[in-house]
Design a protein around this motif. Structure first.
Motif, PDB file in Angstrom:
ATOM      1  N   LEU A  40       0.826  -1.209   0.000  1.00 35.30           N
ATOM      2  CA  LEU A  40       0.000   0.000   0.000  1.00 35.30           C
ATOM      3  C   LEU A  40       0.863   1.263   0.000  1.00 35.30           C
ATOM      4  O   LEU A  40       0.351   2.367  -0.025  1.00 35.30           O
ATOM      5  CB  LEU A  40      -0.926   0.020   1.225  1.00 35.30           C
ATOM      6  N   ARG A  41       2.194   1.092   0.071  1.00 33.01           N
ATOM      7  CA  ARG A  41       3.156   2.201   0.098  1.00 33.01           C
ATOM      8  C   ARG A  41       2.981   3.096   1.320  1.00 33.01           C
ATOM      9  O   ARG A  41       3.244   4.283   1.275  1.00 33.01           O
ATOM     10  CB  ARG A  41       3.057   3.062  -1.169  1.00 33.01           C
ATOM     11  N   THR A  44       3.336   0.628   8.044  1.00 34.51           N
ATOM     12  CA  THR A  44       2.374  -0.012   8.938  1.00 34.51           C
ATOM     13  C   THR A  44       3.101  -0.775  10.046  1.00 34.51           C
ATOM     14  O   THR A  44       4.179  -1.323   9.833  1.00 34.51           O
ATOM     15  CB  THR A  44       1.484  -1.020   8.189  1.00 34.51           C
ATOM     16  N   ARG A  49      -1.896  -3.234  10.816  1.00 31.10           N
ATOM     17  CA  ARG A  49      -2.317  -4.341   9.953  1.00 31.10           C
ATOM     18  C   ARG A  49      -3.533  -5.053  10.552  1.00 31.10           C
ATOM     19  O   ARG A  49      -4.425  -5.487   9.824  1.00 31.10           O
ATOM     20  CB  ARG A  49      -1.160  -5.321   9.734  1.00 31.10           C
ATOM     21  N   ILE A  52      -6.478  -2.833   9.705  1.00 30.33           N
ATOM     22  CA  ILE A  52      -6.860  -2.976   8.287  1.00 30.33           C
ATOM     23  C   ILE A  52      -7.574  -4.304   8.083  1.00 30.33           C
ATOM     24  O   ILE A  52      -8.576  -4.377   7.367  1.00 30.33           O
ATOM     25  CB  ILE A  52      -5.612  -2.868   7.377  1.00 30.33           C
ATOM     26  N   VAL A  86      -3.017  -9.431   4.392  1.00 28.81           N
ATOM     27  CA  VAL A  86      -2.670  -8.113   4.916  1.00 28.81           C
ATOM     28  C   VAL A  86      -1.409  -8.209   5.779  1.00 28.81           C
ATOM     29  O   VAL A  86      -0.482  -7.416   5.645  1.00 28.81           O
ATOM     30  CB  VAL A  86      -3.848  -7.527   5.732  1.00 28.81           C
ATOM     31  N   VAL A  90       1.055  -6.159   3.428  1.00 28.60           N
ATOM     32  CA  VAL A  90       0.843  -4.717   3.606  1.00 28.60           C
ATOM     33  C   VAL A  90       1.894  -4.121   4.537  1.00 28.60           C
ATOM     34  O   VAL A  90       2.197  -4.725   5.552  1.00 28.60           O
ATOM     35  CB  VAL A  90      -0.581  -4.454   4.135  1.00 28.60           C
TER      36      VAL A  90
ATOM     37  N   VAL B 276      -8.650   6.439   5.682  1.00 28.42           N
ATOM     38  CA  VAL B 276      -7.940   6.752   4.439  1.00 28.42           C
ATOM     39  C   VAL B 276      -7.382   8.174   4.518  1.00 28.42           C
ATOM     40  O   VAL B 276      -6.201   8.410   4.260  1.00 28.42           O
ATOM     41  CB  VAL B 276      -8.881   6.598   3.221  1.00 28.42           C
ATOM     42  N   THR B 279      -4.467   8.331   7.036  1.00 22.34           N
ATOM     43  CA  THR B 279      -3.254   7.705   6.531  1.00 22.34           C
ATOM     44  C   THR B 279      -2.569   8.609   5.509  1.00 22.34           C
ATOM     45  O   THR B 279      -1.348   8.796   5.561  1.00 22.34           O
ATOM     46  CB  THR B 279      -3.596   6.350   5.873  1.00 22.34           C
ATOM     47  N   ASN B 283       1.150  10.252   6.113  1.00 24.95           N
ATOM     48  CA  ASN B 283       2.220   9.962   5.163  1.00 24.95           C
ATOM     49  C   ASN B 283       2.730  11.213   4.473  1.00 24.95           C
ATOM     50  O   ASN B 283       3.909  11.307   4.159  1.00 24.95           O
ATOM     51  CB  ASN B 283       1.743   8.937   4.137  1.00 24.95           C
TER      52      ASN B 283
END
Lengths: 90, 290
Positions: A40-41, A44, A49, A52, A86, A90, B276, B279, B283
């Motif tokens: 996912l770049r 984490t 994780r 997610i 994941v 991830v 989302v 995050t 980042n």
């Protein structure tokens, strides 16, 4: 069980999540980790994780319910595969 | 030197944990419990399995409300963010007008939501309201209580009036924090006004703008009071957003089970979108920090 209208299935659900959190805390204390960057770049940690995995699993179960209806055993298997993926990628 | 391990500080977090448990976690657990059960009152519950979730997922009414909600959030974000940036760019950076502008901008934010709804309800009325009366005097056929489009326009204008200042203030904070050296460099390079905005101001505002978008998205996605006071979800169901529909199910019809299933799905959607945004924000900060 009358308190808060508890039933065994919902109680077990929360116990599993509670147990997961406790386990993750113990693992974090015993084996500290550094965050990593996966597909996912984003950076984490194990906790990210887990989050997610749980959030994604909720949507997988809802999608399964919407498309095929109960029982959700198939969705549970899909969630476990998803969670494993994941934690691996991830 | 070895670092001393001292975990006693964790005890100081304990009150917060207890507070959050009682104000958020335990009520949420109750909602999960309700979502799998049916009740006819008297605190007697029957197991219903996934019935309510299936009902909610198949419900056309909720799907329509979700569609309206997404459309509403998209429209107000598309208006408020550019408008807020524009207002921030026009605000003075120094002098006595700074505080005057800031106070004026902050005013709509200080008004309670139900009062905002009432203000606009009266303001837009065709018989006595300044806006409604003026429009009808001008020959424009406007009536927000009967026409769905008019109701939508009124709610959107009300939200823009109420919340654009928030975006503007955040964007202004981002603008003020840009060191003057950047502008000097741009002047030496003879950069146009647009290029200054595109390559200096916009990237520097990125962080605060994301916060603004997140806050506006969350608020607009959960909007209840203002449209409830203004239109009550009408005409028909034209402005029935998710939370209005949810309250109708939970309190109007007293269908606790379906309402609980509905609110859980609602919660999950908001959680996903907020995660989302969060995050992306974190980042971005990390990238900037490098």
């Amino acid at each position: 069980m009358d308190w808060m209208a508890w039933t065994w299935p919902t109680a077990i659900f929360f116990m599993v999540i509670g147990a997961l959190l406790v386990t993750m805390t113990i693992i974090a204390a015993l084996r500290p980790e550094t965050p990593r960057v996966g597909i996912l770049r984003i950076e984490t940690t194990r906790g990210d994780r887990l989050f997610i995995s749980l959030l994604g699993s909720a949507f997988i179960s809802l999608a399964w319910l919407g498309m095929f209806g109960p029982p959700l055993w198939g969705a549970l298997i899909a969630c476990l595969i998803y969670a494993a993926a994941v934690f691996r990628f991830v | 030197m070895d670092k001393t391990v001292n975990q006693k500080a964790w005890f100081l977090v304990l009150p917060v944990l207890v507070l959050v448990a009682f104000s958020a976690v335990i009520p949420l657990m109750t909602v999960v419990n309700y979502s799998f059960q049916d009740t006819f009152g008297q605190n007697v519950f029957f197991w219903a399995g996934f019935e309510w979730f299936e009902q909610v997922l198949a419900s056309e009414r909720i799907r329509d409300a979700l569609g309206r909600q997404i459309l509403f959030s998209a429209i107000i974000l598309a208006i408020e963010v550019p408008l807020g940036i524009l207002v921030a760019l026009c605000m003075p950076r120094k002098g006595i007008w700074v505080s005057v502008c800031l106070v004026l901008m902050a005013l709509p934010l200080l008004i309670p939501w139900n009062v905002v709804g009432t203000i606009w309800q009266v303001f837009a009325r065709v018989d006595i309201g300044l806006l409604g009366r003026t429009l009808s005097e001008l020959g424009i056929d406007y009536n927000y209580t009967q026409d769905a489009l008019d109701a939508w326009i009124t709610i959107i204008v009300m939200d823009v009036w109420h919340w654009t200042s928030l975006v503007a203030l955040l964007a202004y904070a981002g603008l003020v924090s840009i060191p003057s050296a950047y502008y000097q460099a741009a002047k030496i390079d003879q950069a146009s006004r647009w290029k200054v905005f595109r390559y200096i101001e916009l990237p520097k505002m990125q962080g605060v703008l994301l916060i603004a978008i997140l806050l506006r998205f969350m608020d607009s996605f959960m909007i209840y009071t203002e449209p409830f006071v203004l239109t009550g979800g009408g005409p028909g169901n034209a402005t029935t957003f998710l939370s209005i529909d949810l309250v109708k199910t939970a309190i109007g019809q007293f269908d606790l089970g379906p309402a609980a299933a509905f609110s859980l799905i609602y919660f999950l959607v908001i959680l996903l979108i907020s995660w989302v945004f969060y995050t992306v924000m974190v980042n971005l900060d990390k990238k900037e920090g490098v």
